[in-house]
Design a protein around this motif. Structure first.
Motif, PDB file in Angstrom:
ATOM      1  N   LEU A 151      40.427  27.870  52.136  1.00  0.00           N
ATOM      2  CA  LEU A 151      40.727  28.538  50.712  1.00  0.00           C
ATOM      3  C   LEU A 151      41.626  29.513  50.910  1.00  0.00           C
ATOM      4  CD1 LEU A 151      39.660  28.895  47.742  1.00  0.00           C
ATOM      5  CD2 LEU A 151      38.227  30.523  48.529  1.00  0.00           C
ATOM      6  N   ASP A 152      42.537  29.471  49.899  1.00  0.00           N
ATOM      7  CA  ASP A 152      43.515  30.916  50.016  1.00  0.00           C
ATOM      8  C   ASP A 152      42.898  31.835  49.455  1.00  0.00           C
ATOM      9  OD1 ASP A 152      45.785  32.547  49.045  1.00  0.00           O
ATOM     10  OD2 ASP A 152      47.009  30.914  49.057  1.00  0.00           O
ATOM     11  N   ARG A 153      42.801  32.848  49.998  1.00  0.00           N
ATOM     12  CA  ARG A 153      42.072  33.933  49.319  1.00  0.00           C
ATOM     13  C   ARG A 153      42.946  34.956  48.456  1.00  0.00           C
ATOM     14  NH1 ARG A 153      40.120  36.015  55.693  1.00  0.00           N
ATOM     15  NH2 ARG A 153      39.983  33.763  56.486  1.00  0.00           N
ATOM     16  N   TYR A 154      44.062  34.750  48.331  1.00  0.00           N
ATOM     17  CA  TYR A 154      45.062  35.411  47.662  1.00  0.00           C
ATOM     18  C   TYR A 154      45.495  34.914  46.346  1.00  0.00           C
ATOM     19  CZ  TYR A 154      44.486  38.229  51.855  1.00  0.00           C
ATOM     20  OH  TYR A 154      43.899  38.939  52.874  1.00  0.00           O
ATOM     21  N   CYS A 155      45.255  33.521  46.391  1.00  0.00           N
ATOM     22  CA  CYS A 155      46.000  32.914  44.923  1.00  0.00           C
ATOM     23  C   CYS A 155      44.971  31.953  44.693  1.00  0.00           C
ATOM     24  CB  CYS A 155      47.137  32.110  45.621  1.00  0.00           C
ATOM     25  SG  CYS A 155      48.218  31.268  44.419  1.00  0.00           S
ATOM     26  N   ASN A 211      36.486  31.373  45.517  1.00  0.00           N
ATOM     27  CA  ASN A 211      37.561  31.496  44.725  1.00  0.00           C
ATOM     28  C   ASN A 211      37.400  32.609  43.633  1.00  0.00           C
ATOM     29  OD1 ASN A 211      40.232  30.862  44.090  1.00  0.00           O
ATOM     30  ND2 ASN A 211      39.681  28.900  42.930  1.00  0.00           N
ATOM     31  N   LYS A 266      47.787  27.710  42.373  1.00  0.00           N
ATOM     32  CA  LYS A 266      48.243  26.513  42.842  1.00  0.00           C
ATOM     33  C   LYS A 266      47.144  25.221  42.597  1.00  0.00           C
ATOM     34  CE  LYS A 266      47.799  27.946  47.295  1.00  0.00           C
ATOM     35  NZ  LYS A 266      48.013  28.117  48.690  1.00  0.00           N
ATOM     36  N   THR A 284      43.305  28.700  43.390  1.00  0.00           N
ATOM     37  CA  THR A 284      43.719  27.441  43.745  1.00  0.00           C
ATOM     38  C   THR A 284      42.849  26.396  42.955  1.00  0.00           C
ATOM     39  OG1 THR A 284      44.487  27.934  45.956  1.00  0.00           O
ATOM     40  CG2 THR A 284      43.741  25.633  45.526  1.00  0.00           C
ATOM     41  N   LEU A 295      54.449  26.650  44.238  1.00  0.00           N
ATOM     42  CA  LEU A 295      53.618  27.816  43.727  1.00  0.00           C
ATOM     43  C   LEU A 295      53.849  28.258  42.431  1.00  0.00           C
ATOM     44  CD1 LEU A 295      51.672  30.159  44.468  1.00  0.00           C
ATOM     45  CD2 LEU A 295      53.787  31.353  45.125  1.00  0.00           C
ATOM     46  N   GLU A 330      45.372  21.682  44.371  1.00  0.00           N
ATOM     47  CA  GLU A 330      45.137  20.648  45.563  1.00  0.00           C
ATOM     48  C   GLU A 330      44.209  19.577  44.892  1.00  0.00           C
ATOM     49  OE1 GLU A 330      42.643  23.061  48.233  1.00  0.00           O
ATOM     50  OE2 GLU A 330      44.421  23.828  48.921  1.00  0.00           O
TER      51      GLU A 330
END
Length: 365
Positions: free
Chosen positions: A243-247, A214, A360, A249, A270, A362
């Motif tokens: 994992l969101d690679r662009y945002c 991240n 974001k 988290t 978001l 989680e």
């Protein structure tokens, strides 16, 4: 540039069947880069070639791009030259990593090899190495950059130095990579007899795998994140794949009194930081509009908030009711409810939430 995940295996020190199981797991989770290290010729050229070709072919069939890290001594042992990379092309490799540099002209010539092999350069030196190579009109689409990993505790790159090195490649649009380290394979699964983990950044050595990734993606300097040691656990691989690679988290630990509307605000949206930033908090203001008609009674509002706390405006906050804030500077305000706290391992990630940055939440508990 699209962001990727990768793993590493070390055929000189591992069981090929275990390697294949690991590679297949990673492929099924969407990993696309495989780093391999050829350190020595064991049992002669034919045996070495067969061992590596077996694993490389298996990985390529699963969609992996395979970069082979070459010990310079291998060329002498095999009687081959950097001027002819046919041996590595015949193995099925997608490219080779040059850990040691030449004069710039040599690298530029290698980048035009007739086999279409990508040439990966060492990124972990803050010198004009890449600029020199590019000045010789190198074949830029076939040039990659990749940081080193560091097996010895305390030997990894400091963050500021890492940034300076990485920016030298990123400004030219070169595809970049760096290593993170599995905590479950912390004392095993590397090319050397010292294995204190295999990260690029020293600050990552004892962090959870997904937090390391991240962070690297959040810097905007790294396109491909590779697990340096093996074998990462199934849980680690899955956490990385999710994992969101662009945002950015962030993992949140809720307080017991958090209510359903607050959970919706955090998890169903978001968020982005307002452009007109404040030093005291990171403000996500659109949620207060979306949930303006939702009641939010006061709770957990009697004590000072500290950095990393997540608060939401309660019914006493007027037009700011249900606005979400992440606390940067300690303060107290009874019009805000404490709803949770960012994981201690991720507090440092707040530095990467800039004006208009998206983020974001989680909850893994």
């Amino acid at each position: 540039m699209k962001r990727e995940l990768g793993i590493s295996v070390y055929p000189d020190h591992s069981d090929p069947e275990k390697d294949k199981v690991y590679i297949k797991k990673a492929a099924d989770l969407g990993f696309t880069r495989l780093f391999m290290s050829m350190l020595e010729v064991q049992g002669g050229e034919e045996a070495t070639a067969a061992r590596f070709k077996n694993i490389i072919g298996f990985a390529r069939d699963l969609g992996f791009e395979v970069i082979l890290d070459i010990n310079p001594g291998i060329f002498e042992q095999l009687g081959i030259s950097y001027d002819d990379l046919k041996f590595f092309a015949d193995l099925g490799a997608s490219g080779i990593r040059l850990d040691e540099g030449f004069d710039g002209l040599k690298e530029s010539l290698i980048s035009y090899n007739p086999y279409g092999l990508n040439i990966e350069l060492n990124m972990s030196n803050n010198v004009a190495y890449l600029d020199n190579i590019l000045s010789y009109e190198a074949n830029v689409p076939y040039i990659y950059g990749c940081h080193n990993f560091y097996p010895q505790e305390g030997s990894g790159l400091p963050y500021d130095f890492f940034v300076e090195c990485s920016q030298r490649f990123k400004k030219h649009g070169i595809k970049t990579s760096a290593f993170i380290t599995s905590q479950d394979a912390l004392t095993q699964g590397g090319p050397w007899n010292v294995n204190d983990g295999l990260p690029t950044l020293e600050m990552h050595r004892h962090l959870p795998l997904a937090v390391q990734a991240n962070h690297l993606f959040a810097t905007g300097l790294i396109d491909t994140v590779i697990i340096g040691n093996c074998y990462a656990s199934d849980e680690e691989l899955e956490s990385l794949a999710a994992l969101d690679r662009y945002c950015i988290t962030l993992d949140v630990d809720y307080v017991p009194e958090v209510n359903p509307i607050e959970k919706k605000i955090l998890e169903d949206n978001l968020h982005f930081r307002r452009g007109d930033i404040t030093a005291m908090t990171i403000r996500s203001t659109q949620v207060r509009v979306k949930y303006a008609d939702q009641s939010n009674p006061p709770h957990d509002n009697e004590y000072p908030f500290k950095r990393g706390d997540i608060v939401v405006g309660n019914d006493e906050f007027g037009r700011y009711k249900n606005e979400l804030q992440i606390v940067l500077e300690p303060h107290q305000d009874s019009r805000k409810n404490l709803v949770g706290r960012i994981s201690e391992n991720e507090i440092f990630m707040l530095d990467y939430i800039k004006p208009w940055s998206k983020f974001k939440f989680e909850n893994h508990n």
